[in-house]
Enzyme design. Structure first.
Site, mmCIF file in Angstrom:
data_model
loop_
_atom_site.group_PDB
_atom_site.id
_atom_site.type_symbol
_atom_site.label_atom_id
_atom_site.label_comp_id
_atom_site.label_asym_id
_atom_site.label_seq_id
_atom_site.Cartn_x
_atom_site.Cartn_y
_atom_site.Cartn_z
ATOM 1 N N GLU A 38 0.822 -1.211 0.000
ATOM 2 C CA GLU A 38 0.000 0.000 0.000
ATOM 3 C C GLU A 38 0.854 1.259 0.000
ATOM 4 O O GLU A 38 0.474 2.278 -0.560
ATOM 5 C CB GLU A 38 -0.918 0.004 1.232
ATOM 6 C CG GLU A 38 -1.873 1.162 1.274
ATOM 7 C CD GLU A 38 -2.850 1.082 2.435
ATOM 8 O OE1 GLU A 38 -3.962 1.616 2.309
ATOM 9 O OE2 GLU A 38 -2.511 0.475 3.469
ATOM 10 N N GLU A 44 -1.952 6.938 15.810
ATOM 11 C CA GLU A 44 -1.655 6.201 17.040
ATOM 12 C C GLU A 44 -1.106 4.811 16.728
ATOM 13 O O GLU A 44 -0.154 4.344 17.365
ATOM 14 C CB GLU A 44 -2.921 6.095 17.903
ATOM 15 C CG GLU A 44 -3.399 7.405 18.502
ATOM 16 C CD GLU A 44 -4.127 8.298 17.504
ATOM 17 O OE1 GLU A 44 -4.396 9.456 17.836
ATOM 18 O OE2 GLU A 44 -4.425 7.837 16.382
#
Length: 398
Positions: free
Chosen positions: A249, A378
């Site tokens: 990706e 995060e």
């Protein structure tokens, strides 16, 4: 790391640029600038036809090995193609998830039968794919998947829900991570399955976004079925396949993304000049910082690509993929914020009823999601802390 291009690479750049100039004319020229983040609902059928035009001339899957129908381009030639494609203003391709994610994953992990069944159709843009990873309550925490898959005779049967599923409303297939071993937890017992969307057990519900489009979807799997041999890798070992796909990706197409960012930044600078905002030294300084940061971002991407092989997981190359995701997502959000500051109060009103946004409003609204999708900030920081730096895992709440 050598960042220069060879004479052969520059000749290839001339070839790509000339082809795009010749073909982005007439009906195709009218598609310039359409599609992309926040605009994937634009001219889908026309962009699909353009994608198939690219395929007919050998400009899809350019990095795939030649034995699988690709051009087998070097890393730097792939970078050149994506940069020139973005620089030309060509419409966003509809086939990204199949071409850049699933196809390379099948080449790396799939069986010969799976490759023969699916790769030619991805190459020709005959079948489109969506990604079934995120779930309600799990989000970027992929290991918390609750969708279940059980093997019944010659078929897998799936029950569960996926969300934020890009382009599922016009795709034919869904690659799904599902829990196939009862009682398993976290990354163990997951399988990577290829599931047809057009069946009674699959319901797709588009999600309307702040930008006015609905490129994301909820997907409900209720007794959905797929053939037993459409599991990629071994049953129960889907985590490694899923992580390999995420490695693809963040491949060479990100360099085209940086070119698109440069065009947006130029547009915001032009907007600031038009509105007289360049007279504000603070805003002028923010724009200059964005310019410098974008150059650093491009070199960070090039360095990361040189350190990571497609299909490596997120810890590869010192966490290069996670670092790049953090950097570009934050940069793009700041660009959207500067655009709104340049517009001032004009940014608070729609361009036309009932809800027509101008490009800068759409940029601001969509870029709010940049730090969430594709793995939230995060999650990227946890990857870097735990898997690259070797720090203790974050304590879980009671």
């Amino acid at each position: 790391m050598h960042l220069g291009y060879s004479a052969a690479d520059e000749a290839f750049r001339v070839e790509v640029r000339a082809w795009l100039e010749d073909h982005l004319a007439g009906e195709w020229g009218a598609l310039r600038g359409l599609g992309g983040p926040g605009k994937d609902h634009e001219a889908v059928e026309e962009r699909l036809a353009w994608n198939r035009h690219l395929a007919a001339h050998g400009w899809t899957c350019v990095g795939w090995p030649t034995e699988h129908g690709g051009r087998g381009l070097s890393l730097w030639q792939q970078v050149i193609f994506h940069e020139e494609y973005a620089r030309s203003g060509a419409p966003a391709r509809v086939n990204h998830l199949g071409e850049e994610l699933l196809g390379p994953t099948l080449i790396a992990f799939g069986t010969e039968a799976q490759q023969q069944r699916f790769l030619p159709r991805i190459l020709a843009v005959e079948e489109l794919w969506a990604q079934g990873y995120s779930e309600p309550g799990a989000g970027s925490d992929l290991a918390n998947v609750q969708t279940r898959a059980r093997l019944e005779g010659d078929a897998w049967v799936l029950d569960g829900q996926k969300v934020w599923t890009s382009n599922a409303h016009f795709s034919q297939w869904l690659f799904v991570v599902a829990r196939s071993e009862p009682g398993s937890q976290r990354h163990r017992g997951l399988s990577f399955l290829l599931v047809p969307i057009d069946q009674e057990g699959v319901e797709v519900r588009p999600i309307e976004q702040l930008t006015g489009g609905s490129e994301f979807n909820e997907v409900f799997l209720t007794g959905a079925r797929t053939d037993a041999d459409l599991v990629v890798g071994e049953p129960g070992s889907g985590w490694g396949v899923a992580m390999g796909l995420l490695g693809f990706e963040r491949g060479v197409s990100v360099l085209g993304q940086v070119v698109g960012f440069a065009r947006e930044l130029d547009g915001v600078v032009g907007l600031a000049r038009e509105h007289g905002a360049l007279d504000d030294p603070v805003l002028r300084d923010r724009l200059a910082a964005l310019k410098v940061e974008l150059e650093v971002l491009r070199f960070q991407a090039l360095r990361g690509l040189s350190q990571v092989t497609g299909g490596d997981d997120s810890a590869a190359g010192g966490g290069a993929g996670s670092i790049f995701k953090l950097v570009w997502a934050g940069w793009h959000r700041r660009l959207g914020e500067v655009a709104m500051d340049v517009l001032g109060t004009a940014g608070l009103t729609i361009a036309a009823a009932p809800y027509e946004l101008d490009p800068w409003q759409r940029l601001f609204l969509f870029s709010r999601a940049d730090t969430i999708y594709g793995g939230s900030d995060e999650v990227q920081r946890n990857i870097l802390a735990e898997r690259v730096l070797g720090l203790p895992r974050e304590p879980k709440g009671a």
